[in-house]
Write a protein that holds these residues in place. Structure first.
Motif, short mmCIF file in Angstrom:
data_model
loop_
_atom_site.label_atom_id
_atom_site.label_comp_id
_atom_site.label_asym_id
_atom_site.label_seq_id
_atom_site.Cartn_x
_atom_site.Cartn_y
_atom_site.Cartn_z
N THR A 38 21.67 13.63 -72.90
CA THR A 38 20.95 13.85 -71.65
C THR A 38 21.88 14.36 -70.58
O THR A 38 21.60 15.35 -69.90
N VAL A 41 23.17 18.05 -71.40
CA VAL A 41 22.16 19.08 -71.19
C VAL A 41 21.91 19.29 -69.70
O VAL A 41 21.86 20.42 -69.22
N GLN A 42 21.78 18.20 -68.95
CA GLN A 42 21.56 18.33 -67.51
C GLN A 42 22.74 19.03 -66.83
O GLN A 42 22.54 19.87 -65.95
N ARG A 61 11.22 20.46 -69.39
CA ARG A 61 11.66 19.08 -69.23
C ARG A 61 12.48 18.70 -70.46
O ARG A 61 12.42 19.38 -71.49
N LEU A 62 13.25 17.65 -70.35
CA LEU A 62 14.06 17.21 -71.50
C LEU A 62 13.13 16.66 -72.56
O LEU A 62 12.27 15.81 -72.29
N VAL A 71 18.67 15.18 -76.82
CA VAL A 71 17.52 15.81 -76.16
C VAL A 71 17.73 17.32 -76.18
O VAL A 71 18.83 17.81 -76.46
N SER A 73 16.33 21.18 -74.10
CA SER A 73 15.59 21.86 -73.05
C SER A 73 15.57 23.33 -73.40
O SER A 73 16.54 23.86 -73.96
#
Length: 82
Positions: A38, A41-42, A61-62, A71, A73
């Motif tokens: 998470t 990716v963010q 969204r994830l 996750v 995207s």
């Protein structure tokens, strides 16, 4: 490279809706997919945004990756063919 894309960021909210996913006339659909933690990716979404490559709000969204703790995207882009 940015000249190849049909519009500046943010990307159009009304992408073409062809009868076939591979038939976009003079456009080619591209998908960028980020897969990882998470946080990872963010971070990459924000780096792409800071570099002017992709608006952070244009990414999906994830989404959980099946059978994994990762996750993903997805970002859809359209470019001129040829």
């Amino acid at each position: 490279m940015a000249d190849e894309f049909l519009s500046d960021l943010p990307f159009p909210t009304n992408p073409p809706t062809p009868s076939s996913s591979s038939n976009f006339g003079d456009r080619e659909r591209l998908r960028l997919i980020l897969i990882g933690s998470t946080e990872g990716v963010q971070e990459m979404i924000h780096r792409q945004h800071q570099a002017g490559i992709a608006d952070a709000g244009s990414w999906s969204r994830l989404l959980p990756v099946p059978n994994s703790d990762e996750v993903m995207s997805i970002l859809l882009l359209y470019r001129r063919r040829g």
